[in-house]
Design an enzyme around this catalytic site. Structure first.
Site, PDB file in Angstrom:
ATOM      1  N   ARG A 121     -67.444 -57.715  34.484  1.00  0.00           N
ATOM      2  CA  ARG A 121     -67.799 -57.506  33.062  1.00  0.00           C
ATOM      3  C   ARG A 121     -68.975 -56.546  32.882  1.00  0.00           C
ATOM      4  NH1 ARG A 121     -66.734 -63.080  33.010  1.00  0.00           N
ATOM      5  NH2 ARG A 121     -64.639 -63.464  32.212  1.00  0.00           N
ATOM      6  N   LYS A 143     -68.309 -42.562  26.675  1.00  0.00           N
ATOM      7  CA  LYS A 143     -66.862 -42.781  26.586  1.00  0.00           C
ATOM      8  C   LYS A 143     -66.317 -42.817  28.013  1.00  0.00           C
ATOM      9  CE  LYS A 143     -65.606 -40.864  22.087  1.00  0.00           C
ATOM     10  NZ  LYS A 143     -64.863 -39.793  21.382  1.00  0.00           N
ATOM     11  N   GLU A 185     -66.711 -25.837  25.369  1.00  0.00           N
ATOM     12  CA  GLU A 185     -67.419 -26.977  24.761  1.00  0.00           C
ATOM     13  C   GLU A 185     -68.862 -26.587  24.399  1.00  0.00           C
ATOM     14  OE1 GLU A 185     -65.879 -29.765  23.946  1.00  0.00           O
ATOM     15  OE2 GLU A 185     -64.094 -29.805  25.237  1.00  0.00           O
ATOM     16  N   LYS A 227     -75.379 -33.313  21.794  1.00  0.00           N
ATOM     17  CA  LYS A 227     -74.490 -34.470  21.967  1.00  0.00           C
ATOM     18  C   LYS A 227     -75.294 -35.772  21.871  1.00  0.00           C
ATOM     19  CE  LYS A 227     -70.660 -36.629  24.032  1.00  0.00           C
ATOM     20  NZ  LYS A 227     -69.503 -36.620  24.865  1.00  0.00           N
ATOM     21  N   GLU A 237     -68.345 -43.804  17.183  1.00  0.00           N
ATOM     22  CA  GLU A 237     -67.477 -42.886  16.421  1.00  0.00           C
ATOM     23  C   GLU A 237     -66.919 -43.504  15.136  1.00  0.00           C
ATOM     24  OE1 GLU A 237     -65.207 -40.191  18.886  1.00  0.00           O
ATOM     25  OE2 GLU A 237     -63.835 -39.784  17.251  1.00  0.00           O
ATOM     26  N   ARG A 241     -69.726 -38.799  14.818  1.00  0.00           N
ATOM     27  CA  ARG A 241     -69.314 -38.398  16.176  1.00  0.00           C
ATOM     28  C   ARG A 241     -67.991 -37.638  16.182  1.00  0.00           C
ATOM     29  NH1 ARG A 241     -70.095 -41.763  21.858  1.00  0.00           N
ATOM     30  NH2 ARG A 241     -69.082 -40.207  23.166  1.00  0.00           N
ATOM     31  N   ASN A 245     -65.143 -33.504  17.990  1.00  0.00           N
ATOM     32  CA  ASN A 245     -63.729 -33.180  18.216  1.00  0.00           C
ATOM     33  C   ASN A 245     -63.325 -31.870  17.546  1.00  0.00           C
ATOM     34  OD1 ASN A 245     -63.079 -35.494  19.749  1.00  0.00           O
ATOM     35  ND2 ASN A 245     -63.160 -36.700  17.874  1.00  0.00           N
ATOM     36  N   HIS A 248     -60.304 -29.895  18.640  1.00  0.00           N
ATOM     37  CA  HIS A 248     -59.503 -30.765  19.505  1.00  0.00           C
ATOM     38  C   HIS A 248     -58.174 -31.174  18.875  1.00  0.00           C
ATOM     39  CE1 HIS A 248     -63.185 -30.804  21.763  1.00  0.00           C
ATOM     40  NE2 HIS A 248     -62.753 -31.691  22.627  1.00  0.00           N
ATOM     41  N   HIS A 252     -55.342 -30.418  21.217  1.00  0.00           N
ATOM     42  CA  HIS A 252     -54.516 -31.433  21.877  1.00  0.00           C
ATOM     43  C   HIS A 252     -53.036 -31.129  21.683  1.00  0.00           C
ATOM     44  CE1 HIS A 252     -57.877 -34.688  21.994  1.00  0.00           C
ATOM     45  NE2 HIS A 252     -57.820 -33.996  23.098  1.00  0.00           N
ATOM     46  N   HIS A 265     -57.887 -28.151  29.199  1.00  0.00           N
ATOM     47  CA  HIS A 265     -58.412 -28.745  27.977  1.00  0.00           C
ATOM     48  C   HIS A 265     -59.358 -27.778  27.239  1.00  0.00           C
ATOM     49  CE1 HIS A 265     -59.963 -31.825  25.302  1.00  0.00           C
ATOM     50  NE2 HIS A 265     -61.195 -31.534  25.703  1.00  0.00           N
TER      51      HIS A 265
HETATM   52  P1  NAD Z   1     -61.845 -32.527  36.513  1.00  0.00           P
HETATM   53  O1  NAD Z   1     -62.707 -33.701  36.644  1.00  0.00           O
HETATM   54  O2  NAD Z   1     -60.406 -32.693  36.814  1.00  0.00           O
HETATM   55  O3  NAD Z   1     -62.441 -31.366  37.415  1.00  0.00           O
HETATM   56  C1  NAD Z   1     -61.744 -30.142  37.489  1.00  0.00           C
HETATM   57  C2  NAD Z   1     -61.530 -29.716  38.946  1.00  0.00           C
HETATM   58  O4  NAD Z   1     -62.762 -29.210  39.459  1.00  0.00           O
HETATM   59  C3  NAD Z   1     -61.118 -30.842  39.865  1.00  0.00           C
HETATM   60  O5  NAD Z   1     -60.174 -30.364  40.792  1.00  0.00           O
HETATM   61  C4  NAD Z   1     -62.410 -31.190  40.582  1.00  0.00           C
HETATM   62  O6  NAD Z   1     -62.220 -31.800  41.838  1.00  0.00           O
HETATM   63  C5  NAD Z   1     -63.057 -29.845  40.713  1.00  0.00           C
HETATM   64  N1  NAD Z   1     -64.508 -29.837  40.816  1.00  0.00           N
HETATM   65  C6  NAD Z   1     -65.390 -30.611  40.162  1.00  0.00           C
HETATM   66  N2  NAD Z   1     -66.631 -30.201  40.391  1.00  0.00           N
HETATM   67  C7  NAD Z   1     -66.540 -29.173  41.260  1.00  0.00           C
HETATM   68  C8  NAD Z   1     -67.487 -28.312  41.867  1.00  0.00           C
HETATM   69  N3  NAD Z   1     -68.788 -28.421  41.599  1.00  0.00           N
HETATM   70  N4  NAD Z   1     -67.047 -27.371  42.703  1.00  0.00           N
HETATM   71  C9  NAD Z   1     -65.706 -27.218  42.957  1.00  0.00           C
HETATM   72  N5  NAD Z   1     -64.762 -27.959  42.369  1.00  0.00           N
HETATM   73  C10 NAD Z   1     -65.184 -28.931  41.543  1.00  0.00           C
HETATM   74  O7  NAD Z   1     -61.923 -31.884  35.030  1.00  0.00           O
HETATM   75  P2  NAD Z   1     -63.077 -31.822  33.922  1.00  0.00           P
HETATM   76  O8  NAD Z   1     -62.738 -30.649  33.089  1.00  0.00           O
HETATM   77  O9  NAD Z   1     -64.427 -31.922  34.509  1.00  0.00           O
HETATM   78  O10 NAD Z   1     -62.863 -33.173  33.101  1.00  0.00           O
HETATM   79  C11 NAD Z   1     -61.699 -33.385  32.339  1.00  0.00           C
HETATM   80  C12 NAD Z   1     -61.619 -34.860  32.025  1.00  0.00           C
HETATM   81  O11 NAD Z   1     -62.745 -35.230  31.255  1.00  0.00           O
HETATM   82  C13 NAD Z   1     -60.395 -35.262  31.216  1.00  0.00           C
HETATM   83  O12 NAD Z   1     -59.798 -36.381  31.811  1.00  0.00           O
HETATM   84  C14 NAD Z   1     -60.950 -35.601  29.843  1.00  0.00           C
HETATM   85  O13 NAD Z   1     -60.201 -36.603  29.193  1.00  0.00           O
HETATM   86  C15 NAD Z   1     -62.323 -36.074  30.203  1.00  0.00           C
HETATM   87  N6  NAD Z   1     -63.305 -35.944  29.104  1.00  0.00           N
HETATM   88  C16 NAD Z   1     -64.047 -37.031  28.789  1.00  0.00           C
HETATM   89  C17 NAD Z   1     -64.989 -36.951  27.789  1.00  0.00           C
HETATM   90  C18 NAD Z   1     -65.851 -38.136  27.486  1.00  0.00           C
HETATM   91  O14 NAD Z   1     -66.599 -38.096  26.500  1.00  0.00           O
HETATM   92  N7  NAD Z   1     -65.823 -39.164  28.298  1.00  0.00           N
HETATM   93  C19 NAD Z   1     -65.205 -35.754  27.114  1.00  0.00           C
HETATM   94  C20 NAD Z   1     -64.436 -34.650  27.462  1.00  0.00           C
HETATM   95  C21 NAD Z   1     -63.490 -34.745  28.471  1.00  0.00           C
HETATM   96  N1  GLY Z   2     -66.032 -35.736  23.787  1.00  0.00           N
HETATM   97  C1  GLY Z   2     -66.161 -36.306  22.494  1.00  0.00           C
HETATM   98  C2  GLY Z   2     -67.080 -37.472  22.438  1.00  0.00           C
HETATM   99  O1  GLY Z   2     -67.738 -37.807  23.388  1.00  0.00           O
HETATM  100  O2  GLY Z   2     -67.158 -38.080  21.429  1.00  0.00           O
END
Ligand code: NAD
Ligand code: GLY
Length: 359
Positions: A121, A143, A185, A227, A237, A241, A245, A248, A252, A265
């Site tokens: 938990r 998130k 972003e 942020k 949100e 917040r 988006n 987005h 999306h 993305h």
């Molecule tokens: P990712 O985590 O898939 O990373 C992209 C690629 O880069 C992967 O292959 C990874 O292994 C590689 N990588 C990472 N760091 C590296 C480095 N320093 N050197 C070489 N390679 C590296 O993609 P992302 O764009 O970082 O994240 C996308 C994800 O984030 C999605 O699942 C999305 O839903 C999520 N997201 C979450 C939030 C949130 O608020 N929680 C906001 C935006 C996106």
């Molecule tokens: N990436 C959008 C949020 O964190 O609200």
């Protein structure tokens, strides 16, 4: 070293931003009284590059570290992969006084964060984001979650980290396309909330493309500040917040229609931001010169700005399933000039989109 505080009462936490600061993770964890028994969650790509340095820093500080490597890729961001984390934690007798560290991009951060939110938990966790997108967006704000076959991030929790540790030097190994996707972003923050930052991005775009550490630290710091400020005012949100988006809703739809993974993305958000700005222009919220500035800046960073060739009804059908749909109406975040934005209910979306897509 720039530090930001995300102010959420007893769930407040610091963000450290610097160059070559991975070795300082141990002392940062001491400052937030992070547990001494920890699991470092990463993937083979990032782990091979940075695990050794981090584990050395943690062990030197007296921590006991288990490394959990999850497969790399959005397709593994699901409940099944999470079980790998829970299995190790249970096998190695992790209790409530242990912690998780997420080392990687947004996929690893979202999964490790959700595992931390749900194991026993809730156990403490820390974000060490290594993509630009994770550094400016997903590691901040709490998130966490995984995908379901029916849609992205459908299972999740709001769960804040205890510390965010951002080393811009990690970006040197990031593939160019991932770097550009993260920049989308960064540009978003300027458009929705900070005209001075947008001007700064225009003026310093060459330094950013050249990955000057000074420029990167500034861009990441301002993005995280914006942020943090939004999250402090609306953590779950309920209103404000939603402006995060921006770009987005249409973005999306681009991702879904193109097939996940074809367009990244951040690339889809870039297209979505230009479409949102064009809608804002048609509704009298910005000038055509401002739409051009947005388009030109994104193009400079090698980001796509033109919607792929799908029909208006295809786009509309996907957007009807957006999380922001309320009472059947699609709601869109629109920029007001550059540096301000609001969520709008769009009654005449079909007509406006028709005009934009037929240009
Ligand atoms: P990712 O985590 O898939 O990373 C992209 C690629 O880069 C992967 O292959 C990874 O292994 C590689 N990588 C990472 N760091 C590296 C480095 N320093 N050197 C070489 N390679 C590296 O993609 P992302 O764009 O970082 O994240 C996308 C994800 O984030 C999605 O699942 C999305 O839903 C999520 N997201 C979450 C939030 C949130 O608020 N929680 C906001 C935006 C996106
Ligand atoms: N990436 C959008 C949020 O964190 O609200």
């Amino acid at each position: 070293m720039p530090q930001i505080e995300v102010g959420l009462g007893e769930r407040s936490y610091p963000i450290w931003i610097g160059q070559h600061i991975l070795a300082d993770l141990g002392s940062a964890l001491d400052k937030v009284e992070f547990p001494s028994k920890v699991a470092l969650v990463t993937n083979p790509t990032v782990g091979d590059l940075y695990c050794e340095k981090i584990v050395a820093s943690l062990v030197a500080g007296g921590r006991q570290v288990s490394v959990i490597r999850l497969p790399d890729g959005e397709e593994y961001k699901n409940i099944n992969t999470l079980e790998n984390i829970y299995d190790v934690l249970i096998d190695r007798r992790f209790d409530r006084y242990c912690g998780l560290i997420a080392l990687g991009g947004g996929v690893i951060g979202d999964m490790a964060g959700f595992a931390a939110a749900t194991f026993l938990r809730g156990i403490p966790f820390v974000q060490v984001p290594t993509t630009l997108l994770a550094q400016v967006d997903s590691s901040v704000g709490g998130k966490t979650g995984v995908n379901h076959p029916q849609g992205k991030n459908l299972i999740g929790a709001f769960y804040q980290p205890k510390h965010v540790h951002i080393d811009v030097a990690a970006l040197t190994t990031l593939p160019q396309r991932e770097f550009s996707a993260g920049i989308a972003e960064v540009v978003k923050y300027g458009i929705i909330r900070d005209p001075v930052f947008f001007n700064w991005l225009e003026e310093n775009r060459a330094a950013l493309v050249a990955q000057s550490a000074e420029a990167l630290i500034h861009a990441v710091m301002i993005s995280c500040q914006i942020k943090a400020n939004v999250v402090e005012n609306d953590e779950k949100e309920q209103g404000l917040r939603a402006i995060l988006n921006f770009g987005h809703t249409f973005g999306h739809a681009v991702e879904t229609l193109s097939g996940y993974g074809v367009i990244k993305h951040g690339e889809a958000v870039s297209i979505g931001m230009v479409v949102a700005a064009q809608i804002a222009y048609r509704m009298g919220h910005c000038t055509s010169a401002e739409v051009d500035r947005i388009r030109e800046l994104l193009s400079y960073f090698d980001l796509p700005v033109a919607p792929p060739d799908f029909t208006v009804s295809e786009y509309l059908e996907v957007m009807q399933r957006d999380k922001k749909v309320k009472d059947g109406a699609v709601r869109f975040v629109l920029n007001h000039g550059i540096g301000s934005s609001e969520l709008h209910k769009l009654e005449n979306l079909e007509v406006v989109l028709q005009e934009i897509l037929s240009q």
